[in-house]
Scaffold this motif. Structure first.
Motif, PDB file in Angstrom:
ATOM      1  N   ASP A 128      41.197  18.649  22.905  1.00 53.00           N
ATOM      2  CA  ASP A 128      41.822  19.558  23.871  1.00 53.00           C
ATOM      3  C   ASP A 128      42.974  20.339  23.244  1.00 53.00           C
ATOM      4  N   LEU A 129      43.753  19.663  22.398  1.00 46.46           N
ATOM      5  CA  LEU A 129      44.860  20.338  21.725  1.00 46.46           C
ATOM      6  C   LEU A 129      44.346  21.430  20.793  1.00 46.46           C
ATOM      7  N   ALA A 130      43.360  21.080  19.957  1.00 48.52           N
ATOM      8  CA  ALA A 130      42.817  22.058  19.011  1.00 48.52           C
ATOM      9  C   ALA A 130      42.219  23.243  19.750  1.00 48.52           C
ATOM     10  N   TYR A 131      41.496  22.965  20.819  1.00 45.77           N
ATOM     11  CA  TYR A 131      40.860  24.035  21.586  1.00 45.77           C
ATOM     12  C   TYR A 131      41.910  24.918  22.256  1.00 45.77           C
ATOM     13  N   PHE A 132      42.968  24.292  22.758  1.00 51.41           N
ATOM     14  CA  PHE A 132      44.046  25.063  23.392  1.00 51.41           C
ATOM     15  C   PHE A 132      44.656  26.044  22.388  1.00 51.41           C
ATOM     16  N   PHE A 133      44.955  25.538  21.188  1.00 59.35           N
ATOM     17  CA  PHE A 133      45.546  26.417  20.180  1.00 59.35           C
ATOM     18  C   PHE A 133      44.604  27.588  19.853  1.00 59.35           C
ATOM     19  N   GLN A 134      43.321  27.288  19.744  1.00 55.57           N
ATOM     20  CA  GLN A 134      42.353  28.350  19.457  1.00 55.57           C
ATOM     21  C   GLN A 134      42.301  29.367  20.599  1.00 55.57           C
ATOM     22  N   GLU A 135      42.361  28.862  21.832  1.00 57.09           N
ATOM     23  CA  GLU A 135      42.361  29.755  22.991  1.00 57.09           C
ATOM     24  C   GLU A 135      43.551  30.706  22.970  1.00 57.09           C
ATOM     25  N   GLN A 136      44.666  30.238  22.446  1.00 59.45           N
ATOM     26  CA  GLN A 136      45.875  31.068  22.397  1.00 59.45           C
ATOM     27  C   GLN A 136      45.867  32.028  21.210  1.00 59.45           C
ATOM     28  N   GLY A 137      44.783  32.017  20.448  1.00 63.54           N
ATOM     29  CA  GLY A 137      44.646  32.953  19.340  1.00 63.54           C
ATOM     30  C   GLY A 137      45.147  32.450  18.005  1.00 63.54           C
ATOM     31  N   HIS A 138      45.497  31.172  17.910  1.00 69.53           N
ATOM     32  CA  HIS A 138      45.983  30.623  16.648  1.00 69.53           C
ATOM     33  C   HIS A 138      44.814  30.284  15.722  1.00 69.53           C
ATOM     34  N   ASP A 139      45.067  30.343  14.442  1.00 72.29           N
ATOM     35  CA  ASP A 139      44.083  29.974  13.425  1.00 72.29           C
ATOM     36  C   ASP A 139      44.254  28.479  13.133  1.00 72.29           C
ATOM     37  N   VAL A 140      43.302  27.677  13.600  1.00 77.14           N
ATOM     38  CA  VAL A 140      43.404  26.225  13.445  1.00 77.14           C
ATOM     39  C   VAL A 140      42.600  25.774  12.230  1.00 77.14           C
ATOM     40  N   TRP A 141      43.303  25.190  11.256  1.00 75.54           N
ATOM     41  CA  TRP A 141      42.659  24.638  10.063  1.00 75.54           C
ATOM     42  C   TRP A 141      42.566  23.132  10.233  1.00 75.54           C
ATOM     43  N   ASN A 142      41.342  22.632  10.355  1.00 74.65           N
ATOM     44  CA  ASN A 142      41.158  21.185  10.448  1.00 74.65           C
ATOM     45  C   ASN A 142      41.332  20.578   9.061  1.00 74.65           C
ATOM     46  N   VAL A 143      42.407  19.865   8.879  1.00 69.40           N
ATOM     47  CA  VAL A 143      42.728  19.264   7.582  1.00 69.40           C
ATOM     48  C   VAL A 143      41.619  18.287   7.187  1.00 69.40           C
ATOM     49  N   PRO A 144      41.206  18.268   5.911  1.00 67.30           N
ATOM     50  CA  PRO A 144      40.201  17.288   5.481  1.00 67.30           C
ATOM     51  C   PRO A 144      40.595  15.884   5.933  1.00 67.30           C
ATOM     52  N   HIS A 145      39.642  15.191   6.559  1.00 69.30           N
ATOM     53  CA  HIS A 145      39.976  13.908   7.182  1.00 69.30           C
ATOM     54  C   HIS A 145      39.861  12.743   6.212  1.00 69.30           C
ATOM     55  N   ILE A 146      40.879  11.920   6.225  1.00 72.11           N
ATOM     56  CA  ILE A 146      40.825  10.613   5.566  1.00 72.11           C
ATOM     57  C   ILE A 146      41.390   9.609   6.548  1.00 72.11           C
TER      58      ILE A 146
END
Length: 374
Positions: free
Chosen positions: A26-44
């Motif tokens: 929900d957080l990631a989607y919210f940021f995208q909805e607001q027009g931000h460029d969301v970079w999903n950091v490589p997961h470990i």
């Protein structure tokens, strides 16, 4: 803004449905909805990483990838980590802090009692290091703030109430008659539980609901129990329900998210103890769809359920009180209706993601501007 989005505990693509993954998505989607460029950091996964030397090579490689990204021309404006605690501390965000990139942690916790045991000492200090390097922390649980303030200045902590997309969870009675006919519950009071049926507190909570509904049925209440969710304990719980509530229970398995509003709206009461539930997002979903809630005061439920207004909170492990609360609602259609209306209003006003996360976004913008001006 370009936001580096980090999830040390579980990746956004984690297959198991949980509140942690839902909140992060929900957080990631919210940021995208607001027009931000969301970079999903490589997961470990950092879960108990200090006990798993075989993962250290992968962790080092991931850290090198992150370092390269932080030094590039397209480096993020802000680093945003969802959840850091002693079991799964954030070990990547501090790299951003060292590069003067604002480092934010959302929904962390600090557990002082984990400092001494050797089994948790490393996780405690890794998490403490992350907390103290963060530019700002956002807490979504009141109970976390007191401990966080032991290692972080109070002015660096902002409370953001937990929320859901209330516009996606609105009362929808289009399937109510069909569902209740299928359940043979047209004249019954339908109690609903939504939970993963896995070993531990989830299965224990569902068992409590089954036993409470059985007790009410023996007292003469026309009760029907509906359980949504799946897991390794399903067969055992179905067997218990068949013994205690024959022909009065229905296990639905996993219900797709988009169908949940119709399910909630087909029932009359939402009941689930919530043992060790950090927040209990299902309580918000149920209330948003106009269902009164019955839960324990064990952990997260009291934060999102307004006792005696939108539902009833009972003492933990007091089975009589829990049963009586369900019975009180079962016996009064007027009380269910009034609490249901209050529940939907409460969710819309206090736990709407769009409103609550707008305050979060405004704070992030202010932090980035302050960093740029300094």
């Amino acid at each position: 803004m370009k936001i580096a989005f980090c999830t040390p505990f579980k990746p956004l693509t984690h297959p198991r449905i949980s509140g942690d993954v839902t909140i992060a998505k929900d957080l990631a989607y919210f940021f995208q909805e607001q027009g931000h460029d969301v970079w999903n950091v490589p997961h470990i996964s950092t879960r108990n990483i200090w006990k798993k030397p075989y993962t250290w090579g992968q962790a080092y490689t991931t850290m090198q990838q992150v370092e390269t990204a932080l030094l590039s021309a397209e480096k993020p404006d802000i680093w945003f980590t969802y959840h850091s605690y002693y079991k799964a501390p954030d070990i990547l965000g501090t790299l951003a802090a060292r590069r003067n990139i604002p480092y934010i942690i959302f929904a962390p916790s600090h557990a002082p009692k984990r400092k001494k045991p050797w089994s948790t000492k490393a996780g405690y200090y890794l998490n403490k290091d992350a907390l103290q390097n963060a530019s700002h922390i956002f807490a979504n649980k009141h109970r976390d703030i007191e401990c966080l303030e032991q290692v972080v200045p109070p002015e660096n902590i902002t409370f953001i109430p937990p929320g859901i997309r209330t516009t996606a969870f609105v009362r929808d009675e289009s399937e109510r008659t069909r569902n209740r006919t299928k359940w043979k519950a047209n004249n019954a009071v339908v109690v609903l539980t939504v939970a993963m049926l896995r070993k531990g507190t989830k299965a224990e909570g569902v068992e409590h609901v089954i036993r409470s509904c059985h007790a009410l049925a023996t007292e003469g209440h026309n009760i029907s129990l509906v359980i949504a969710g799946d897991g390794e304990m399903r067969a055992q719980l179905e067997s218990l329900a068949q013994n205690l509530l024959p022909e009065k229970h229905h296990f639905l398995g996993v219900v797709p998210t988009q169908q949940l509003p119709q399910l909630y709206s087909s029932c009359d009461i939402f009941a689930f103890p919530g043992i060790n539930e950090g927040l209990g997002m299902v309580y918000l979903e149920a209330q948003s769809c106009g269902l009164p809630v019955v839960a324990w005061d064990h952990d997260g439920a009291p934060q999102v359920v307004n006792d005696n207004v939108t539902g009833i909170i009972t003492p933990s492990y007091d089975m009589e009180a829990f049963t009586q609360a369900i019975g009180k609602l079962a016996a009064s259609p007027a009380l269910r209706a009034n609490m249901g209306i209050a529940a939907a209003t409460h969710a819309a006003i206090n736990h709407n993601i769009q409103h609550n996360y707008a305050a979060l976004e405004a704070k992030l913008r202010a932090i980035v501007k302050e960093q740029a001006d300094s």
